[in-house]
Every structure is written in C-alpha cells, then in structure tokens.
Design a protein around this motif. Structure first.
Motif, mmCIF file in Angstrom:
data_model
loop_
_atom_site.group_PDB
_atom_site.id
_atom_site.type_symbol
_atom_site.label_atom_id
_atom_site.label_comp_id
_atom_site.label_asym_id
_atom_site.label_seq_id
_atom_site.Cartn_x
_atom_site.Cartn_y
_atom_site.Cartn_z
ATOM 1 N N ASP A 1 1.340 9.528 1.607
ATOM 2 C CA ASP A 1 2.537 9.311 0.797
ATOM 3 C C ASP A 1 2.400 9.856 -0.618
ATOM 4 O O ASP A 1 3.380 10.334 -1.203
ATOM 5 C CB ASP A 1 2.860 7.814 0.699
ATOM 6 N N THR A 2 1.207 9.768 -1.206
ATOM 7 C CA THR A 2 1.064 9.978 -2.652
ATOM 8 C C THR A 2 0.112 11.098 -3.045
ATOM 9 O O THR A 2 0.038 11.433 -4.228
ATOM 10 C CB THR A 2 0.555 8.687 -3.320
ATOM 11 N N GLN A 3 -0.650 11.648 -2.117
ATOM 12 C CA GLN A 3 -1.706 12.628 -2.369
ATOM 13 C C GLN A 3 -2.908 12.015 -3.086
ATOM 14 O O GLN A 3 -3.843 12.726 -3.442
ATOM 15 C CB GLN A 3 -1.198 13.851 -3.155
ATOM 16 N N ASP A 4 -2.906 10.706 -3.327
ATOM 17 C CA ASP A 4 -4.077 10.060 -3.909
ATOM 18 C C ASP A 4 -5.188 10.055 -2.867
ATOM 19 O O ASP A 4 -4.933 10.044 -1.659
ATOM 20 C CB ASP A 4 -3.738 8.625 -4.322
ATOM 21 N N TYR A 5 -6.421 10.051 -3.323
ATOM 22 C CA TYR A 5 -7.568 10.088 -2.408
ATOM 23 C C TYR A 5 -8.087 8.668 -2.264
ATOM 24 O O TYR A 5 -8.496 8.041 -3.245
ATOM 25 C CB TYR A 5 -8.658 11.004 -2.960
ATOM 26 N N THR A 6 -8.055 8.142 -1.056
ATOM 27 C CA THR A 6 -8.364 6.734 -0.876
ATOM 28 C C THR A 6 -9.766 6.503 -0.322
ATOM 29 O O THR A 6 -10.437 7.416 0.163
ATOM 30 C CB THR A 6 -7.306 6.059 0.014
ATOM 31 N N ASN A 7 -10.181 5.255 -0.392
ATOM 32 C CA ASN A 7 -11.586 4.879 -0.209
ATOM 33 C C ASN A 7 -11.916 4.517 1.235
ATOM 34 O O ASN A 7 -12.391 3.423 1.524
ATOM 35 C CB ASN A 7 -11.910 3.709 -1.148
ATOM 36 N N ASN A 8 -11.648 5.448 2.138
ATOM 37 C CA ASN A 8 -12.013 5.239 3.527
ATOM 38 C C ASN A 8 -12.443 6.585 4.113
ATOM 39 O O ASN A 8 -11.617 7.485 4.275
ATOM 40 C CB ASN A 8 -10.833 4.660 4.321
#
Length: 479
Positions: free
Chosen positions: A384-391
């Motif tokens: 959704d946001t192009q943020d890089y998440t912690n998984n």
C-alpha cells in the motif's frame, strides 16, 4: 541488566538537541493507504480481554497513528479530529503527539515517564515510540518493559523480524521494543542526470560506478564537469560513514572518534571546496529544492522511509496538498532510481515500547503482535505505501515478484532493500549516538565553509560534548 539511573535519565533527557530531522522515520498518515480487507481478516482474532479503559500512546508525528488506524484489526472507529481511536472492545486509544523539534517530544515524554507512578490510571503512558538514534536511552532504563517476559510476545512471534531491529532495543538479552519497519539505506539518483554523466540510468550499471568511495568520488568529478552536484550538502553521506565504524562512540567515559567518521570530514571538505555539493543541511529549503524539478544534484542517500515519505513529495512540481497527483508528468516523478551505493547503512526506524506501569499489557501484546509480527499485515503495508516492513519472508516475496514502483521508473526497490537489510550491523550502537553525531556534524560545518580550521572544529566538538555530557571526560582522535 545495567539500568540508566533516575539522575542519568534526567541528564540524558535534557542533554540532547534534535533538529526538525525527525520527520526521519516517516511522515503524515495521509501517505498511507487503508488496510486491505484481506490483510485485516487474515490477522483478525478475538480482541484481548480489556484491562484499562484507556490506552495512551505517545509519539512525535502521526505515522504510527496512521499505521494503527489503518491496519490494526481491532479498530472500531476513529474520532473526526483523530485525537482518539475506539477499539471493538470499547477501549479508547488516546493519542499524545508532540512534535520533535528542539527535543520537545523526548522532554515531555521523560516528564510523563518520571511521573508515571503518581499518574491516574487513565493518564498513565501505555505505549511510547522511540527512534534508533536515542533508543538505548529508554531501553537501557526502567521505563520500557520486556516485550517477551513482561508483555508476552514469544520467540515464534518475533522470528520473522530482521535481527538488527531486535538487537537495537535489547540489553543483556532483554528486548524492550518492537517495530513494524526495517530501514536499510540505498543511494537514490536522478535517472536523467545519470544518463548524461554516465551514459546509463540502469541501476546495475550505475552501481558499478558507485560501488566504493573512490569510484563515487570519480563520478562526483564527472558530474561537476557536466554542471551537476554529486550531493546536496554537508550531511548527506554522514550516516553511510558513521554506520560503518569499528567501535562505539564511547568507551567507559572516553569519546573515541572513529577513523571512518574522519573520512567523512575529508570527503565533505573536498566536496565543499571543489563545488561538488550545494552547502545545504539536512531538512533545509535548499536540500529539499535539490530533490525537486529544478534540482541539479546527482543523488541522495536515503533509507526506506525517505523514498516514499520525503523524496517523492519533494520531486513533485505541484504538491498533493495543492491538488497535484503522484504520477509521471508532475515534476520529476519517475526520474529517480536506487542502487546500493558505496557502503551498506541504515537510517532511522521507529520502535513501539510498553511503558512500565501500564495497565494494558494484554492490548499492548495484541498491538505489537498484529502490527509488527503478522506477515500478512506487514506485506500489505508495503504494497500500500512502499514502506519497507519488518518481516523477512514478506519482503522476500515482494522482492521476488513483479512489484514495481512508478515513482522509481518501474524499479522493484524492495529487492535492493531486502539485500541491504541483511547487511545492517548494530553492534556499535550506543546510548550517546544521537548527541555525539549531531554535535560532530554541527562542529565541522564551520570547517567545511572555511570559517574555522580543522583543529578549531575539533576543539568546538570537545567543548560541545563536555557541556552536553559532563560525565564524558576525554576525547581521543585517530592518529
């Protein structure tokens, strides 16, 4: 576990000064999309039994508020002014958001934590957010609970997260925070400028020209010959150097300046003298303008949040707030790409901490589990946001897919971030990082501009840290 004493906590609270830099882990929740029903339903479970009637969350901007409201499956309603969020079990989430300029957030949070014992139950801090630069100030104290022993997250819950995100908030085996994001860094460059300077904008080929600092400096000279700046200002490359030091800033009561940080001094002085930068500082108007349509800067060091929250916005001719769209044709949207750059590094990150004295451990556990451990939710946030998440698994799936960023000219930047994240090393992080890094950068700006010589800049740094941290007694410079 060694804890920061009440006195030293107060010293640390008032000692550090922060600039407007701490949009540095994100931006407005207006940048976030709503959680997809698929992600929400996959993560939904029975709400935990209510304990306190109010969940107080403290943060410095509305990034986490957006993540919470859009992706936490137990949200029932949101107040029109966003000051509160009501959960399905009736719990009211109250948001305390204090901007971080001039250390305002830390000062107010510290006061609240120090008065936690005497506060009424509905006024106690339950969750507070911290940043990488000052994380150890809180996690190496009595004010943040162990997310496993006290809150109830399990090793299985946390298994999918990047190890460095756990290491940075751990002391003597006790993990005292957890995060939904990982923040590896890359080098974002203008495709059109790369074509003119190097004859290509292909990320793999551009990386071959920027794979170490010697090559990076050669491209800076080539860019200058074409009328471009390599970097915007003094601070742009700092974290790439400071994240690759051989030892922590402080050994006992002695400050040890790492040789790699002095390499930043030498490079930045050379770039300033030769006109390879625009003499800007992070977050100032020149720095922002250099990222936009009129900019003539080859590139910028940015971590994950910087691409979608900051660089994208600065690239637009007409901001979204003024009716502009995030699309090709608006400014230089689509003219950026990313490559690894000369060294791996990270920048920023926001961690969720449970405050000692909270009466909402069950809800906090559920929030932490859903918003930092749930693979489906983590994946959806990135999509959704192009943020890089912690998984790691979720990010590898996207890295190996046909995912493409229109802003980056169709590039799958998640693939590069996934490789960079594996190289992050937090072993040299320390509780004084924020204050010492900022004091060092501030002291040497006068040297870069020629106002003082190098010895005077060193002396000014020593004076600044003795005022800020009187417990630190000596400074050792590399030979």
């Amino acid at each position: 576990m060694r804890k920061i004493s009440r006195r030293n906590f107060l010293l640390a609270s008032g000692a550090v000064t922060i600039s407007a830099a701490l949009s540095a882990c994100g931006g407005s929740s207006s940048s976030t999309g709503a959680a997809s029903s698929a992600a929400a339903s996959s993560a939904a479970s029975a709400a935990p039994a209510a304990q306190g009637k109010v969940l107080n969350i403290w943060c410095w901007n509305d990034e986490f508020q957006g993540r919470f409201n859009n992706y936490y499956p137990e949200v029932a309603s949101i107040a029109e002014d966003k000051s509160t969020t009501t959960l399905k079990d009736g719990t009211v989430v109250k948001w305390t958001i204090n901007a971080n300029e001039n250390n305002n957030y830390q000062n107010k949070l510290d006061e609240a934590l120090l008065n936690q014992d005497s506060a009424a139950d509905d006024d106690k801090v339950d969750i507070f957010l911290i940043e990488a630069d000052y994380a150890l100030k809180y996690v190496d104290s009595d004010y943040a609970l162990d997310v496993k022993a006290d809150i109830g997250l399990t090793d299985a819950d946390l298994a999918g997260q990047y190890q460095y995100t756990k290491d940075i908030v751990s002391v003597d085996g006790s993990q005292r925070g957890t995060t939904w994001q990982a923040t590896p860094g890359l080098f974002a460059y203008r495709r059109s400028i790369a074509k003119e300077v190097l004859g290509t904008d292909d990320p793999t080929e551009v990386q071959s020209h920027l794979s170490d600092w010697d090559k990076f400096n050669e491209v800076a000279a080539q860019a200058s010959a074409k009328g471009y700046k390599m970097l915007s200002g003094f601070d742009d490359a700092y974290r790439t150097f400071s994240n690759n030091v051989d030892a922590p800033w402080v050994d006992g009561t002695t400050v040890k300046v790492d040789p790699n940080i002095m390499k930043w001094v030498d490079q930045t002085k050379e770039y300033t003298d030769k006109g390879y930068n625009n003499k800007s500082s992070l977050w100032d108007s020149q720095w922002a303008a250099d990222q936009g349509p009129s900019g003539k800067v080859f590139g910028f060091f940015y971590s994950t949040w910087g691409i979608n929250f900051t660089l994208l916005g600065n690239s637009l001719e007409t901001p979204v707030a003024e009716g502009g769209k995030e699309e090709v044709g608006n400014g230089i949207y689509g003219d950026y790409a990313v490559c690894e750059g000369p060294q791996p590094y990270y920048w920023g990150g926001t961690w969720i901490c449970a405050a000692a004295g909270t009466d909402n451990t069950d809800i906090i556990r559920d929030v932490m589990q859903k918003l930092t451990c749930d693979e489906a939710i983590m994946k959806q946030i990135t999509l959704d946001t192009q943020d890089y998440t912690n998984n790691e698994k979720a990010m590898e799936e996207i890295a190996n897919s046909d995912y493409a960023s229109d802003f980056l000219g169709g590039q799958n930047h998640i693939a590069l971030f996934a490789e960079a994240a594996k190289k992050i090393d937090m072993s040299n992080a320390g509780p004084y990082d924020q204050g010492l890094n900022e004091s060092f950068q501030n002291a040497f700006k006068d040297y870069f501009t020629g106002t003082v010589d190098e010895d005077t800049a060193k002396a000014n740094f020593e004076t600044a840290i003795k005022e800020k941290y009187p417990e630190l007694t000596d400074v050792v410079w590399p030979a």
